[in-house]
Write a protein that holds these residues in place. Structure first.
Motif, PDB file in Angstrom:
ATOM      1  N   ALA A   1     -22.534  -4.361 -53.052  1.00 27.66           N
ATOM      2  CA  ALA A   1     -23.828  -3.651 -53.004  1.00 27.66           C
ATOM      3  C   ALA A   1     -23.489  -2.110 -52.989  1.00 27.66           C
ATOM      4  O   ALA A   1     -24.123  -1.070 -53.031  1.00 27.66           O
ATOM      5  N   ARG A   2     -22.443  -1.822 -51.901  1.00 23.15           N
ATOM      6  CA  ARG A   2     -21.822  -0.721 -51.461  1.00 23.15           C
ATOM      7  C   ARG A   2     -21.582   0.253 -52.596  1.00 23.15           C
ATOM      8  O   ARG A   2     -21.854   1.498 -52.535  1.00 23.15           O
ATOM      9  N   ARG A   3     -20.880  -0.184 -53.499  1.00 23.84           N
ATOM     10  CA  ARG A   3     -20.553   0.535 -54.743  1.00 23.84           C
ATOM     11  C   ARG A   3     -21.531   0.724 -55.518  1.00 23.84           C
ATOM     12  O   ARG A   3     -21.592   1.653 -56.173  1.00 23.84           O
ATOM     13  N   ASN A   4     -22.422  -0.353 -55.722  1.00 26.75           N
ATOM     14  CA  ASN A   4     -23.618   0.024 -56.741  1.00 26.75           C
ATOM     15  C   ASN A   4     -24.664   0.965 -55.969  1.00 26.75           C
ATOM     16  O   ASN A   4     -25.394   1.877 -56.822  1.00 26.75           O
ATOM     17  N   LEU A   5     -24.640   1.177 -54.745  1.00 27.55           N
ATOM     18  CA  LEU A   5     -25.763   1.778 -54.176  1.00 27.55           C
ATOM     19  C   LEU A   5     -25.418   3.266 -53.531  1.00 27.55           C
ATOM     20  O   LEU A   5     -26.015   4.120 -53.267  1.00 27.55           O
ATOM     21  N   ALA A   6     -23.919   3.511 -53.656  1.00 24.39           N
ATOM     22  CA  ALA A   6     -23.658   4.612 -53.206  1.00 24.39           C
ATOM     23  C   ALA A   6     -23.858   5.788 -53.930  1.00 24.39           C
ATOM     24  O   ALA A   6     -24.376   6.881 -53.127  1.00 24.39           O
ATOM     25  N   PRO A   7     -24.083   5.787 -55.257  1.00 26.93           N
ATOM     26  CA  PRO A   7     -24.422   7.110 -56.036  1.00 26.93           C
ATOM     27  C   PRO A   7     -25.837   7.506 -55.606  1.00 26.93           C
ATOM     28  O   PRO A   7     -26.208   8.698 -55.732  1.00 26.93           O
ATOM     29  N   ALA A   8     -26.738   6.631 -54.974  1.00 28.15           N
ATOM     30  CA  ALA A   8     -28.308   7.029 -54.780  1.00 28.15           C
ATOM     31  C   ALA A   8     -28.317   7.255 -53.285  1.00 28.15           C
ATOM     32  O   ALA A   8     -29.167   7.344 -52.799  1.00 28.15           O
ATOM     33  N   GLY A   9     -27.072   7.152 -52.465  1.00 29.13           N
ATOM     34  CA  GLY A   9     -27.064   7.570 -51.195  1.00 29.13           C
ATOM     35  C   GLY A   9     -27.469   6.105 -50.236  1.00 29.13           C
ATOM     36  O   GLY A   9     -28.025   6.484 -48.967  1.00 29.13           O
ATOM     37  N   GLY A  10     -27.565   5.128 -51.019  1.00 28.29           N
ATOM     38  CA  GLY A  10     -28.206   4.094 -50.253  1.00 28.29           C
ATOM     39  C   GLY A  10     -26.929   3.567 -49.057  1.00 28.29           C
ATOM     40  O   GLY A  10     -26.027   3.720 -49.197  1.00 28.29           O
ATOM     41  N   ARG A  11     -27.766   3.025 -48.062  1.00 28.32           N
ATOM     42  CA  ARG A  11     -26.889   2.575 -47.060  1.00 28.32           C
ATOM     43  C   ARG A  11     -26.913   0.976 -47.005  1.00 28.32           C
ATOM     44  O   ARG A  11     -28.216   0.492 -47.000  1.00 28.32           O
ATOM     45  N   VAL A  12     -25.707   0.284 -46.730  1.00 28.03           N
ATOM     46  CA  VAL A  12     -25.780  -1.262 -46.895  1.00 28.03           C
ATOM     47  C   VAL A  12     -25.183  -1.835 -45.703  1.00 28.03           C
ATOM     48  O   VAL A  12     -24.113  -1.324 -45.279  1.00 28.03           O
ATOM     49  N   HIS A  13     -26.088  -2.820 -45.023  1.00 25.25           N
ATOM     50  CA  HIS A  13     -25.813  -3.258 -43.984  1.00 25.25           C
ATOM     51  C   HIS A  13     -25.411  -4.743 -43.950  1.00 25.25           C
ATOM     52  O   HIS A  13     -26.171  -5.573 -44.618  1.00 25.25           O
ATOM     53  N   GLU A  14     -24.521  -5.128 -43.155  1.00 33.27           N
ATOM     54  CA  GLU A  14     -24.075  -6.594 -43.206  1.00 33.27           C
ATOM     55  C   GLU A  14     -24.792  -7.389 -42.137  1.00 33.27           C
ATOM     56  O   GLU A  14     -24.518  -7.151 -40.984  1.00 33.27           O
ATOM     57  N   GLY A  15     -25.518  -8.549 -42.384  1.00 35.49           N
ATOM     58  CA  GLY A  15     -25.978  -9.371 -41.346  1.00 35.49           C
ATOM     59  C   GLY A  15     -27.133 -10.174 -41.827  1.00 35.49           C
ATOM     60  O   GLY A  15     -27.568 -10.051 -43.151  1.00 35.49           O
ATOM     61  N   ASP A  16     -27.886 -10.725 -40.915  1.00 38.14           N
ATOM     62  CA  ASP A  16     -28.986 -11.826 -41.209  1.00 38.14           C
ATOM     63  C   ASP A  16     -30.381 -10.968 -41.235  1.00 38.14           C
ATOM     64  O   ASP A  16     -30.938 -10.755 -40.210  1.00 38.14           O
ATOM     65  N   LEU A  17     -30.641 -10.733 -42.179  1.00 33.07           N
ATOM     66  CA  LEU A  17     -32.176 -10.162 -42.535  1.00 33.07           C
ATOM     67  C   LEU A  17     -32.247  -9.022 -41.965  1.00 33.07           C
ATOM     68  O   LEU A  17     -31.668  -7.918 -42.228  1.00 33.07           O
TER      69      LEU A  17
END
Length: 291
Positions: A158-174
């Motif tokens: 997800a970090r690779r897919n969302l990086a172009p949009a400036g998205g931040r991806v967090h690892e953890g439960d919900l």
């Protein structure tokens, strides 16, 4: 099993960078191999595999993996979703075409960004490859995008897919890994949470049950276990008037709507017969206190 026999004039020895000598001749052989392996859309898959292979040897390797049961998207390394090419690593949940309805419904609910308006805050829970978040960003334009998943492989993807949009991806439960500053600020909360009942996992196609993470499929005894947890925490994170949208099974949707209502959200059920998809939306009332 080679796609071409060693004596064939279209064997690797005759390969040229353009691929012209072997690509047309490969189609019938690849289609036959895929059909024999039980691939329903053999012609379409053959076209994609051939276009992805720079050499006949590479094509043989790709066809071997697909014929061995690996999902096509894992073989190719990507999936088409809402007009986007989304990277999908092996061991990561493959976005389904029906989930486009979740994106369509969320986009219809989302406040557009514009001059003088802050970017809408969007959170994609159980994000997998990040396909929903990426497609929703494409639909809405400028957003503040956060995504979360408990699977490390999904987070990396997800970090690779969302990086172009400036998205931040967090690892953890919900909600656990989300920044605390998002509490009460989320305009759109989308979750393609697992909703297959535990007892039905064995009935899924082998591509899913053998190659996708169980956590991305298993929704507990009635399929609603993760949905209940998502709904229970939603009001703490949604802005007043913010919406939670979850993909659900058609026959589960009334129960999902009941779960939303019990969590203080105003439920609505929408159905797409074309995509065979159901989405339940829950709106946080403007005046209702957070439980």
């Amino acid at each position: 099993m080679p796609v071409f026999p060693a004596s064939s004039p279209s064997s690797p020895s005759s390969f040229t960078p353009s691929g012209a000598p072997w690509r047309p001749a490969a189609t019938a052989a690849v289609v036959a191999r895929l059909r024999a392996a039980g691939c329903v859309f053999a012609e379409d898959e053959a076209r994609l595999l051939i276009s992805a292979a720079p050499t006949p040897d590479r094509l043989t390797a790709l066809v071997d993996r697909r014929a061995g049961g690996l999902p096509l998207e894992h073989v190719l390394g990507w999936a088409e979703f809402c007009g986007l090419r989304v990277t999908v690593d092996r061991g990561v949940f493959v976005p389904r075409p029906r989930t486009a309805f979740l994106v369509h419904r969320a986009a219809a609910c989302g406040p557009p960004a514009g001059p003088g308006r802050p970017a809408p805050v969007v959170v994609d829970l159980c994000c997998g490859s990040g396909a929903v978040g990426a497609a929703l960003t494409e639909a809405l334009g400028r957003v503040e995008l956060h995504a979360a998943d408990i699977e490390p492989a999904a987070v990396r993807c997800a970090r690779r897919n969302l990086a172009p949009a400036g998205g931040r991806v967090h690892e953890g439960d919900l909600y656990e890994p989300l920044p605390a500053r998002l509490r009460g600020r989320v305009d759109l909360l989308v979750a393609n949470a697992p909703y297959v009942p535990t007892g039905a996992i064995a009935l899924l196609p082998p591509e899913a049950r053998d190659h996708e993470p169980l956590l991305a499929l298993d929704g507990g005894a009635d399929g609603l276990q993760i949905q209940r947890r998502v709904a229970a925490g939603a009001a703490h994170w949604l802005a007043p008037g913010g919406r939670l949208l979850i993909e659900s099974g058609e026959h589960q949707a009334p129960d999902t709507a009941g779960v939303f209502a019990a969590a203080g959200l105003i439920p609505r059920v929408d159905r797409s017969e074309e995509l065979d998809a159901t989405v339940v939306t829950g709106t946080r009332p403007h005046r209702a206190p957070v439980p």
